[in-house]
Design an enzyme around this catalytic site. Structure first.
Site, short mmCIF file in Angstrom:
data_model
loop_
_atom_site.label_atom_id
_atom_site.label_comp_id
_atom_site.label_asym_id
_atom_site.label_seq_id
_atom_site.Cartn_x
_atom_site.Cartn_y
_atom_site.Cartn_z
N LYS A 1 12.81 -15.75 -9.32
CA LYS A 1 12.63 -14.70 -10.33
C LYS A 1 11.63 -15.16 -11.39
O LYS A 1 10.74 -14.43 -11.79
CB LYS A 1 13.95 -14.36 -11.05
CG LYS A 1 14.96 -13.54 -10.29
CD LYS A 1 14.55 -12.15 -9.93
CE LYS A 1 13.88 -12.11 -8.63
NZ LYS A 1 14.31 -11.70 -7.44
N ARG B 1 4.39 -0.68 -4.51
CA ARG B 1 3.98 -1.10 -3.18
C ARG B 1 2.65 -1.85 -3.17
O ARG B 1 2.22 -2.36 -2.13
CB ARG B 1 3.85 0.13 -2.26
CG ARG B 1 5.14 0.89 -2.09
CD ARG B 1 4.95 2.06 -1.16
NE ARG B 1 4.63 1.62 0.18
CZ ARG B 1 5.51 1.32 1.12
NH1 ARG B 1 6.79 1.42 0.86
NH2 ARG B 1 5.13 0.94 2.31
N CYS C 1 0.84 -1.18 0.00
CA CYS C 1 0.00 0.00 0.00
C CYS C 1 0.88 1.24 0.00
O CYS C 1 1.87 1.31 0.72
CB CYS C 1 -0.95 0.08 1.19
SG CYS C 1 -2.15 -1.24 1.23
N GLU D 1 8.08 -15.33 -9.94
CA GLU D 1 7.53 -14.00 -9.64
C GLU D 1 7.01 -13.29 -10.87
O GLU D 1 5.94 -12.71 -10.84
CB GLU D 1 8.63 -13.09 -9.04
CG GLU D 1 8.94 -13.35 -7.60
CD GLU D 1 10.03 -12.42 -7.07
OE1 GLU D 1 9.90 -11.92 -5.96
OE2 GLU D 1 11.04 -12.20 -7.78
N GLU E 1 17.17 -18.52 -6.17
CA GLU E 1 16.86 -17.15 -6.56
C GLU E 1 16.40 -17.11 -8.03
O GLU E 1 15.44 -16.39 -8.37
CB GLU E 1 18.09 -16.26 -6.35
CG GLU E 1 18.00 -14.84 -6.84
CD GLU E 1 16.89 -14.00 -6.18
OE1 GLU E 1 16.30 -14.44 -5.19
OE2 GLU E 1 16.61 -12.91 -6.71
N LYS F 1 6.41 -4.93 -3.60
CA LYS F 1 7.85 -4.93 -3.40
C LYS F 1 8.23 -4.89 -1.93
O LYS F 1 9.18 -5.52 -1.50
CB LYS F 1 8.47 -3.73 -4.12
CG LYS F 1 9.98 -3.76 -4.04
CD LYS F 1 10.61 -3.03 -5.15
CE LYS F 1 12.11 -3.24 -5.12
NZ LYS F 1 12.51 -4.60 -5.50
N ASN G 1 -2.02 2.41 5.47
CA ASN G 1 -1.12 1.32 5.10
C ASN G 1 -0.81 0.58 6.39
O ASN G 1 -0.44 1.21 7.38
CB ASN G 1 0.15 1.93 4.48
CG ASN G 1 1.31 0.96 4.35
OD1 ASN G 1 2.45 1.37 4.35
ND2 ASN G 1 1.04 -0.31 4.21
N GLY G 2 -1.02 -0.74 6.41
CA GLY G 2 -0.78 -1.52 7.63
C GLY G 2 -1.94 -2.44 7.92
O GLY G 2 -2.79 -2.66 7.04
N TRP H 1 -2.69 -2.80 -1.74
CA TRP H 1 -2.34 -4.21 -1.83
C TRP H 1 -3.22 -4.88 -0.78
O TRP H 1 -3.02 -4.70 0.41
CB TRP H 1 -0.86 -4.43 -1.52
CG TRP H 1 -0.39 -5.82 -1.77
CD1 TRP H 1 0.06 -6.35 -2.95
CD2 TRP H 1 -0.29 -6.89 -0.80
NE1 TRP H 1 0.41 -7.66 -2.77
CE2 TRP H 1 0.21 -8.02 -1.47
CE3 TRP H 1 -0.60 -6.99 0.56
CZ2 TRP H 1 0.42 -9.24 -0.84
CZ3 TRP H 1 -0.39 -8.20 1.19
CH2 TRP H 1 0.12 -9.31 0.50
N HIS I 1 17.02 -37.70 -5.42
CA HIS I 1 16.20 -38.03 -4.26
C HIS I 1 14.77 -37.57 -4.46
O HIS I 1 14.19 -36.90 -3.60
CB HIS I 1 16.80 -37.42 -2.99
CG HIS I 1 18.18 -37.90 -2.71
ND1 HIS I 1 18.48 -39.21 -2.38
CD2 HIS I 1 19.38 -37.26 -2.76
CE1 HIS I 1 19.78 -39.34 -2.22
NE2 HIS I 1 20.35 -38.17 -2.45
C1 G6P Z 1 8.93 -8.99 -1.03
C2 G6P Z 1 9.45 -8.76 -2.42
C3 G6P Z 1 10.70 -9.57 -2.65
C4 G6P Z 1 11.74 -9.23 -1.59
C5 G6P Z 1 11.19 -9.44 -0.18
C6 G6P Z 1 12.11 -8.87 0.88
O1 G6P Z 1 8.44 -10.28 -0.92
O2 G6P Z 1 8.45 -9.10 -3.39
O3 G6P Z 1 11.23 -9.28 -3.93
O4 G6P Z 1 12.87 -10.02 -1.77
O5 G6P Z 1 9.94 -8.75 -0.05
O6 G6P Z 1 12.21 -7.49 0.70
P1 G6P Z 1 13.31 -6.59 1.38
O7 G6P Z 1 12.93 -5.18 1.03
O8 G6P Z 1 13.21 -6.84 2.85
O9 G6P Z 1 14.63 -6.98 0.83
#
Ligand code: G6P
Length: 615
Positions: free
Chosen positions: A492, A27, A2, A495, A488, A610, A100-101, A74, A511
């Protein structure tokens, strides 16, 4: 999670708010709304979907005025509907609020308000805040700034949970009130105008002077001034800080997406993470922000690294690097787990929390819990003004500049660079010799150029991505420090392209995972020329024996991979501790070009935000 933007001044509020919301869209972006106050009263406009939809609604039904609040959502409580979009109004319809929260006791508060005749129009937790503040204001009878601030204070005292809020009331037309607890809120200081936002990027086009509010603070803004007080009622001291970046830093420039721009920034961001931190004279890394002497660092017997999502993957790489180079035991914990675990931690344990945004709720909670237990807790953050950066006992900044693409890219390689510096520093005060330290420094100095060389593989990687883009399932495999890179790379892809992808240590293949291998399931192996290269090679053979397509990331000059793999991506030669950084980049490009090929919204993937500032 948000985004909030508020404006009070002399200009038209709507264009400023919409521009700010677009910059905060990372956000959350499931719905958006604005409320504008003018001589005729309040005008509220909302739309489901992106900011563009809200702009369309406003162009059809304009709202003029120089005081307004706005929000990009969000969803946490309540579906994605226009009714649930912010702003929300109180019983009188004259107070509007964005939030927001998460208000944890919203159900109890709502029931109490309903018993008093309040009617709710949404399923959100936020609406109770509007009603609570509105009811407190109506009880006071006075229509002043002080009365509105007091009403906010009174309502917030009843609330359990987290909030960043912006409130306006039609009866007090020259005032915008904000407050925070757990969700970021900044105040932009202008000339004859003031701004309120979740993040400075929303206001940096208008002012580069900002005040970062602390938890339990309330701000009252007017066009010509502001006052900050605490929730308890006393005046709060504050500092006006200079914002380091400009509006240009948060633009896409020539690139189709922020993600691609940020991938391409990595030679510079890696250089910036190293800048001023390599000492050839002492053959070690200099991390002054840790605020610890070598003697204190020498006392550390154990390290805990914690974070979420991508940051957790850099913690995992950190574990390999620090254990290998410094021989110190390291434990990685998801921040969401650490906060509720009673992890046995000896006195000599040093804790690092890793967070690009510095606002992730779970990571912040992990920081606070480890501090409560008396551990020195350091932050590795990108956002220098963030809550984690401010509350940690020291740390290391990434200096990667604003990262807007929701999928983290440049912040990850900055985190890996910092992990390498940390491993060098901790290793040098233990058993790494002067000569070995110098050798590591020489390799690190060449790293930005190697990163630039990897980026030259872009068109080759794009072609491979196109070839496999329509696969329904991908496996990513690597060993040692490249196992987290497999995780990772899978993250990616999930996501931004919504393709099922998972990461494993290569040897785990047999396994169970091997059951997934078919002609339709590509496997991506990270197999540089390192101590486990031959082992990876035989895992690739196992996949090929079952007709699974293989894409391999290897080292320049290698000829054996191309004999077994279907497609090969070769990264420059580098010591083992640097291959995670170099192997990451083609896999970021791989995910990016698959998502582009599938027509996905790369910078704003569905359901994601994000910065996850709720638990
Ligand atoms: C969210 C984002 C991720 C990120 C994670 C941690 O889930 O979508 O891309 O890695 O938060 O975010 P930070 O700002 O704490 O690195």
């Amino acid at each position: 999670m948000c985004g909030i933007v508020g404006y009070i001044g002399r200009a038209e509020a709507v264009p400023i708010l919409l521009d700010g919301l677009r910059r905060l869209e990372y956000r959350g972006y499931d719905s958006a709304g604005v409320a504008i106050l003018n001589g005729e009263g309040l005008a509220v406009r909302k739309a489901v979907g992106r900011i563009a939809n809200l702009a369309q609604v406003i162009s059809e039904n304009p709202a003029g005025g120089s005081l307004g609040i706005s929000h990009t959502r969000w969803a946490t409580h309540g579906a994605v509907t226009s009714e649930n979009a912010h702003p929300h109004t109180d019983k009188s319809g004259r107070l509007v609020l964005v939030h927001n929260g998460v208000i944890e006791n919203h159900q109890t508060l709502r029931t109490g308000l309903e018993e008093k005749g309040h009617i709710f129009h949404s399923q959100t937790d936020t609406e109770v805040l509007a009603h609570l503040i509105g009811a407190a204001f109506d009880r006071r009878g006075e229509k002043t700034q002080a009365a509105l601030v007091e009403s906010v204070r009174e309502a917030l005292r009843q609330v359990i949970g987290t909030y960043g809020i912006a409130v306006i009331h039609a009866a007090v037309p020259g005032v915008l009130v904000g407050a925070r607890r757990g969700s970021p809120l900044i105040l932009g200081v202008g000339k004859g105008e003031h701004f309120l936002a979740s993040d400075v990027s929303a206001v940096v086009a208008h002012t580069r002077e900002a005040v970062y509010l602390n938890d339990y603070e309330i701000v009252a803004l007017r066009a010509d001034g502001f006052e900050i007080s605490t929730l308890a009622g006393s005046d709060a001291s504050f500092e006006v800080s200079k914002v380091e970046f400009t509006a240009g830093d948060v633009d896409k420039g020539q690139y189709a997406h922020y993600m691609l721009k940020e991938i391409h920034e990595q030679p510079d961001t890696v250089r910036d993470a190293l800048r001023g931190r390599l000492s050839a004279e002492e053959a070690t890394a200099k991390l002054g922000g840790l605020d610890m002497t070598n003697a204190e660092l020498r006392e550390v017997e154990r390290i805990v690294l914690s974070g979420c999502g991508t940051a957790f993957h850099s913690a995992m790489v950190g574990e390999y690097l620090i254990e290998t180079l410094a021989h110190l035991p390291v434990e990685c914990e998801f921040a969401s787990e650490l906060r509720y675990r009673n992890l046995p931690m000896t006195r000599d344990t040093l804790v690092f929390v890793i967070s690009q945004s510095g606002e992730t709720a779970d990571t912040l909670a992990a920081l606070r819990e480890s501090q409560r237990k008396g551990h020195r807790t350091l932050g590795i953050c990108n956002n220098v003004a963030s809550t984690i950066a401010r509350e940690s006992d020291g740390g290391v900044y990434m200096h990667a500049g604003p990262e807007i693409g929701v999928a983290a890219t440049k912040s990850f390689t900055s985190q890996l660079t910092i992990m390498t510096l940390l491993a060098l520093l901790l290793g040098r005060i233990r058993h790494i010799s002067y000569a070995e330290g110098l050798e590591i420094i020489a390799h690190l100095e060449k790293l930005p150029d190697l990163v630039a060389r990897v980026l030259e593989l872009e068109s080759h990687v794009a072609a491979i991505a196109k070839k496999y883009a329509h696969s329904k399932n991908f496996l990513f495999m690597g060993r040692q420090a490249n196992y987290p890179i497999a995780l990772e790379a899978a993250l990616k892809l999930k996501e931004i392209s919504y393709i099922a992808a998972s990461g494993y240590p290569s040897a785990e293949l047999k396994h169970g995972v091997i059951a997934l291998i078919t002609e339709e399931t590509p496997s991506v192996f990270i197999a540089p020329r390192d101590a486990v290269f031959e082992k990876n090679l035989s895992n690739i053979e196992e996949v090929k024996a079952r007709k699974g397509p293989v894409i391999a990331v290897g080292t320049e000059g290698d000829t054996s991979l191309s004999r077994v793999a279907d497609d090969v991506i070769l990264i420059p030669q580098a010591p083992d501790y640097l291959t995670p950084i170099l192997a990451t980049i083609p896999l970021q490009l791989f995910a990016y070009y698959i998502a582009v090929e599938l027509g996905c919204d790369v910078d704003k993937p569905r359901n994601l935000a994000k910065s996850v500032t709720v638990e």
